[in-house]
Design an enzyme around this catalytic site. Structure first.
Site, mmCIF file in Angstrom:
data_model
loop_
_atom_site.group_PDB
_atom_site.id
_atom_site.type_symbol
_atom_site.label_atom_id
_atom_site.label_comp_id
_atom_site.label_asym_id
_atom_site.label_seq_id
_atom_site.Cartn_x
_atom_site.Cartn_y
_atom_site.Cartn_z
ATOM 1 N N SER A 167 26.783 44.656 46.254
ATOM 2 C CA SER A 167 25.351 44.939 46.120
ATOM 3 C C SER A 167 24.793 45.710 47.315
ATOM 4 O O SER A 167 23.750 45.348 47.865
ATOM 5 C CB SER A 167 24.553 43.647 45.914
ATOM 6 O OG SER A 167 23.277 43.913 45.374
ATOM 7 N N TYR A 177 33.776 38.433 35.021
ATOM 8 C CA TYR A 177 33.106 39.665 34.615
ATOM 9 C C TYR A 177 33.370 39.950 33.138
ATOM 10 O O TYR A 177 34.511 40.098 32.711
ATOM 11 C CB TYR A 177 33.567 40.851 35.458
ATOM 12 C CG TYR A 177 33.219 40.769 36.930
ATOM 13 C CD1 TYR A 177 32.323 39.813 37.415
ATOM 14 C CD2 TYR A 177 33.780 41.649 37.846
ATOM 15 C CE1 TYR A 177 32.010 39.735 38.759
ATOM 16 C CE2 TYR A 177 33.467 41.584 39.202
ATOM 17 C CZ TYR A 177 32.583 40.618 39.651
ATOM 18 O OH TYR A 177 32.280 40.554 40.995
#
Length: 344
Positions: free
Chosen positions: A223, A67
């Site tokens: 998600s 990330y």
């Protein structure tokens, strides 16, 4: 500037065990993918978001070496340090596989070398002596499973993590890891991190179900809003400046296909159900994930504190998703769940 809140005070967010382990995680967790550490999301901004989550009862935070090429771990680590939280009161999960920048022969994958060196680098960026959970961000068929399981076992035995897990692994790969752990008296993984939302269900509800039932395999799902599609913001087109117009352009293209148009119509219909129970489309979608008892924690993504406030309100609608409403959602999606008693 965000002020420090040293001691955690649980609010309305419930806690669940991470699979069959003894680790308790908040039903909602906050993740650093696409936000913290990226341009525009510095330490101060990140700190404000983490503090808001903490004040609402979230004590579990997720990141990964990939990330922002490691900067997510750096920024989140600095924010946590400035907030002054007691280490025993929060849970940190991070992941190794993709590396944190330069892709050299041994800086990615699941070799013992990268698993151990990767977590060491993550700990340095986070400014922590250990993480609670270290995950294999993807499977690596080029590395023998015994090497993978031994490496994660070593990290736990060395005190650098308490548990290990997987992310987007197949049921066969997870079963293989458990077999190796049993055969050689090593430590087995406790949870997977799959994508899960009401438009993406087969892998979690069907493929992983036997592992959930046999091993009590946990899940930290990502998600839950399917990159914002389930918020309803794309029901009438793709707004300029939205993530589908900038970051997820391929997903935007998929929405123009016949299947994508069908999914948008399904979101519109489910948005009406949300309105009927007094929820936003996002809150319904988030509450829906937590109706599944095999979900240990649902990872929220948020670019500003106000989004966290609105999303956490989803806990108020978990009990409002009655069997009748769940059945109606399944009918809209033309989805037939397995005949199991998995919702409560």
């Amino acid at each position: 500037m965000a002020s420090a809140t040293t001691h955690f005070q649980p609010k309305n967010v419930p806690f669940r065990f991470l699979g069959r382990s003894g680790l308790k995680v908040s039903a909602f967790s906050l993740g650093g993918w696409l936000t913290y550490g990226n341009e525009g999301y510095d330490v101060e901004h990140t700190k404000n978001c983490l503090k808001q989550a903490w004040d609402l009862g979230i004590n579990t935070f997720d990141t990964a070496e990939i990330y922002s090429n490691g900067n997510s771990e750096t920024v989140m680590g600095k924010a946590i340090k400035e907030l002054g939280w007691d280490r025993s009161e929060y849970v940190i999960t991070t992941k190794v596989f993709f590396g944190a920048g330069t892709k050299l022969p041994n800086t990615t994958g699941l070799s013992r070398k990268h698993i151990i060196e990767g977590l060491n680098a993550s700990l340095k960026r986070l400014g922590l002596p250990y993480v609670d959970v270290i995950m294999a961000h993807r499977p690596d068929p080029s590395v023998p499973m015994e090497e993978v399981v031994r490496a994660f076992t070593q990290l736990i035995q060395d005190g650098k993590a308490f548990y290990w897990g997987t992310s987007e692994w197949s049921a066969f790969e997870i079963e293989h890891a458990h077999h190796i752990a049993t055969k050689y008296n090593l430590i087995a993984p406790v949870a997977d991190q799959p994508q899960y939302n009401y438009l993406t269900r087969d892998h979690f509800e069907k493929d992983l179900l036997p592992l959930q039932q046999i091993y009590g395999y946990g899940a930290t799902v990502w998600s839950p809003l399917k990159s914002g599609i389930l918020t309803g913001k794309y029901n009438d087109g793709i707004p300029e400046g939205s993530r589908l117009s900038t970051t997820f352009t391929s997903l935007a293209g998929q929405l123009q296909t016949p299947e994508g148009k069908t999914q948008l119509d399904q979101v519109r219909q489910i948005s009406k159900i949300a309105e009927q129970i007094g929820a936003t489309p996002s809150q319904l979608a988030l509450a829906w994930t937590l109706k599944n008892p095999y979900v240990s924690t649902t990872i929220l993504g948020a670019s500003k504190p106000e989004q966290i406030v609105e999303n956490v309100k989803a806990v108020e609608f978990i009990d409002k998703l009655t069997p009748e409403i769940l059945k109606k959602i399944d009918e809209i999606l033309n989805f037939t769940p397995l005949e199991i008693q998995y919702r409560r």
